[in-house]
Design an enzyme around this catalytic site. Structure first.
Site, PDB file in Angstrom:
ATOM      1  N   ASP A 389      44.195  38.205  39.244  1.00 27.47           N
ATOM      2  CA  ASP A 389      44.291  39.448  38.469  1.00 27.47           C
ATOM      3  C   ASP A 389      44.094  39.111  36.997  1.00 27.47           C
ATOM      4  O   ASP A 389      45.025  39.207  36.193  1.00 27.47           O
ATOM      5  CB  ASP A 389      45.655  40.109  38.711  1.00 27.47           C
ATOM      6  CG  ASP A 389      45.751  41.503  38.097  1.00 27.47           C
ATOM      7  OD1 ASP A 389      44.713  42.020  37.627  1.00 27.47           O
ATOM      8  OD2 ASP A 389      46.858  42.073  38.078  1.00 27.47           O
ATOM      9  N   CYS A 416      39.774  45.199  36.318  1.00 32.87           N
ATOM     10  CA  CYS A 416      39.623  46.466  35.608  1.00 32.87           C
ATOM     11  C   CYS A 416      38.246  46.578  34.960  1.00 32.87           C
ATOM     12  O   CYS A 416      37.992  47.511  34.204  1.00 32.87           O
ATOM     13  CB  CYS A 416      40.714  46.620  34.544  1.00 32.87           C
ATOM     14  SG  CYS A 416      40.698  45.329  33.287  1.00 32.87           S
TER      15      CYS A 416
END
Length: 458
Positions: A389, A416
Site C-alpha cells: 500500500d 490511489c
C-alpha cells in the site's frame, strides 16, 4: 493522420467523447486531442481553445449546445467555483462507470485488454464522507473578515465556504466559530503574497465512529502563541464534540500545509475511528483514509479474499503506516509482519495493537526496501500474502523484486494512482506474475480520483 494544430480555430463546436484521468472532457478534431474543463461525455459544446501544444490543447466551454443526459444539477451551490468536487455535475452512477473506464484506459495502454477491471464499488456515503478537512485561511483587505474555504481551480484564491456537503455538517460549525472568534482574540488571516498574518490553515480530523473532532490551527509564527492559545481554549470550551485542539507552526512559504510537530494545547491528541471492528487512534499527522466507510469496504474486501483463499496465512504488511491493514487482517492470520519507516506511525500502531488486544502483529520501524533485504538475508521467511500500500509514487523496482522473493502466494497491491499502479504491474508481469484482476473503489466521490486493489499471483 492528426491534423496540424494551426488548423484548429479558437472557437469551435465539439462533442465530448470521454473523460481524462484528470477529469477533463476529451474531444478530438481530426485526431487532435482537446481537453475541455467542466465537460461531460456526450455534451455538445462550443469551446474556446487556449494554448495549443503539439499533440493537444486545453479549452473552456463558451456555450452548452446540447447537454449530456448524464448531467445533473450539483447539490453544492459552490461547485463551479470551488476546486474540490470536479465531477459533481455528473450523475453518480455514471461517475463510477467513468472511473472504471479511466482505470481500463490506463491498464490498456500497457496490457491491451488482458487485465480485468471490475465495476467500481461505490462509496456508502456520497455526502458528508470526507473526514479530514484542510481549509486555507485568509482575510479581506478592508474589513479584515476571516475567509476560510477551498481554492478556486488553478489558483490560490480562496472560496469562502459556509457549507460544504461532502464533509460532516459539524465541521461547518467549527469553521464558522473560528471565523467569528478569531478577530476577538486578534488572530488575523494569512496573506500569502505578503507572507503576513497569523492563521494559515485550519485542519480538522473528524471521527465517523465517535463524532468527535480534533482541530489543528496552523500558524505563521510561534510568536503568536498567546493569542492562538486563547482561541484554542475558546474552541475547546465553546463547542461540543471537540476532543482536542492543537497548534502547528509553519513559517515556510510552501504548499505543505503542516510542518514539523503539532503541539496539543487543549484536550487530547487523538480521535478514535473504527474499521473492521477494530478501534484506531488518529492524530493530527496520522495518515488515515479520509473516507472511513469506503476504507472499511476496502479492508473487508481484502480480508474476505484472503480468508477465502488461505488458511491462517503469514501476511506481510508493507508501507504499513499505522498498520491499518495488518490490524484489520490480524484475526484471519497466523501472523502479520508490519513494516513502516515513520517512527511516529509505528509508535502509534504499537498502542493500537495493545488496545485491541492483538498478539500476532509484529511491528518493524524500517524502510521497506531495507527490511525486505534484511528479511531475505536473515530469517528467510516466505509470506503467503504480501500487502503493498505505497504512496502515490508507487513502489521502487527494488522493492517489487524483494516482494517477489518474499512472497509465495499472492501480492495484494492497493493504489490511489492508476498510472503508477499500471507501471508497477507491468514490471511484475515481466517477472512472471499474473494480474488476476483489479477491483476499484470510490474513495473520493465527485472527483476523478479512484482507489484500486490489484490481485496478483506470484
Amino acid at each position: 493522420m492528426v491534423c496540424d494544430k494551426k488548423d484548429i480555430p479558437e472557437i469551435l463546436t465539439v462533442k465530448i467523447e470521454k473523460l481524462s484521468n484528470l477529469g477533463y472532457g476529451i474531444a478530438k478534431v481530426d485526431g487532435y486531442v482537446i481537453f475541455v474543463e467542466g465537460a461531460c461525455p456526450d455534451d455538445v459544446v462550443k469551446i474556446r481553445v487556449g494554448k495549443k501544444n503539439k499533440n493537444f490543447a486545453n479549452a473552456t466551454v463558451v456555450e452548452m449546445i446540447e447537454p449530456s443526459s448524464y448531467r445533473v444539477k450539483p447539490f453544492c451551490p459552490m461547485q463551479k467555483v470551488c476546486g474540490a468536487c470536479q465531477l459533481q455535475f455528473i450523475d453518480y452512477d455514471y461517475q463510477l462507470k467513468l472511473k472504471k473506464e479511466i482505470v481500463k484506459d490506463t491498464m490498456r495502454s500497457i496490457f491491451n485488454n488482458e487485465v480485468e477491471v471490475r465495476d467500481v464499488i461505490p462509496s456508502p456515503d456520497t455526502k458528508e464522507y470526507r473526514h479530514k478537512i484542510q481549509y486555507p485561511i485568509s482575510q479581506t483587505r478592508d474589513s479584515k473578515r476571516i475567509l476560510a474555504g477551498y481554492y478556486k481551480p488553478a489558483s490560490h484564491e480562496i472560496v469562502n465556504i459556509k457549507y460544504c456537503p461532502i464533509q460532516p455538517e459539524y465541521c461547518d460549525k467549527i469553521i464558522d466559530f473560528i471565523r467569528e472568534k478569531a478577530p476577538e482574540f486578534g488572530v488575523s488571516g494569512y496573506i500569502e503574497k505578503q507572507h503576513s498574518g497569523d492563521l494559515k490553515h485550519v485542519v480538522i480530523r473528524s471521527s465517523n465512529y465517535t463524532k468527535e473532532n480534533l482541530v489543528i490551527l496552523v500558524v505563521n509564527s510561534p510568536r503568536q502563541l498567546d493569542k492562538i492559545s486563547k482561541l484554542a481554549h475558546e474552541i475547546y470550551t465553546g463547542l461540543d464534540n471537540i476532543k482536542g485542539v492543537g497548534v502547528n507552526y509553519n513559517p515556510n512559504k510552501t504548499n505543505l500545509i503542516m510542518s514539523g510537530k503539532t503541539e496539543i494545547i487543549e484536550g487530547e491528541a487523538f480521535i478514535e475511528e473504527k474499521l473492521c471492528d477494530k478501534v484506531f487512534k488518529v492524530g493530527a499527522d496520522t495518515f488515515f483514509q479520509v473516507n472511513p466507510k469506503s476504507a472499511d469496504n476496502i479492508f473487508r474486501y481484502v480480508k474476505k479474499y484472503i480468508s477465502e483463499n488461505f488458511e491462517k496465512p503469514l501476511i506481510l504488511d508493507a508501507y504499513a503506516g499505522i498498520t491499518t491493514f495488518g490490524i484489520c487482517l490480524s484475526d484471519i492470520a497466523k501472523k502479520v509482519v508490519s513494516v513502516e519507516e515513520v517512527k511516529a506511525s509505528v509508535d502509534l500502531a504499537t498502542k493500537i495493537v495493545k488496545e485491541n488486544n492483538i498478539n500476532n502483529v509484529e511491528l518493524h520501524n524500517m524502510d521497506a526496501g531495507k527490511f525486505f533485504e534484511k528479511e531475505l538475508n536473515t530469517k528467510g521467511r516466505s509470506f503467503d500474502v504480501t500487502v503493498l500500500d505505497p504512496p502515490r509514487k508507487g513502489c521502487t523496482e527494488e522493492s517489487l523484486d524483494y516482494a517477489l522473493k518474499l512472497t509465495k502466494g499472492k501480492i495484494i497491491y492497493v493504489s490511489c494512482n492508476p498510472a503508477t499502479l499500471a507501471r508497477d504491474l507491468k514490471y511484475l508481469a515481466a517477472k512472471g506474475c499474473k494480474v488476476e484482476y483489479i477491483q476499484p473503489f470510490d474513495m473520493f466521490c465527485h472527483t476523478y480520483h479512484i482507489e484500486n486493489v490489484a490481485i496478483i499471483a506470484v
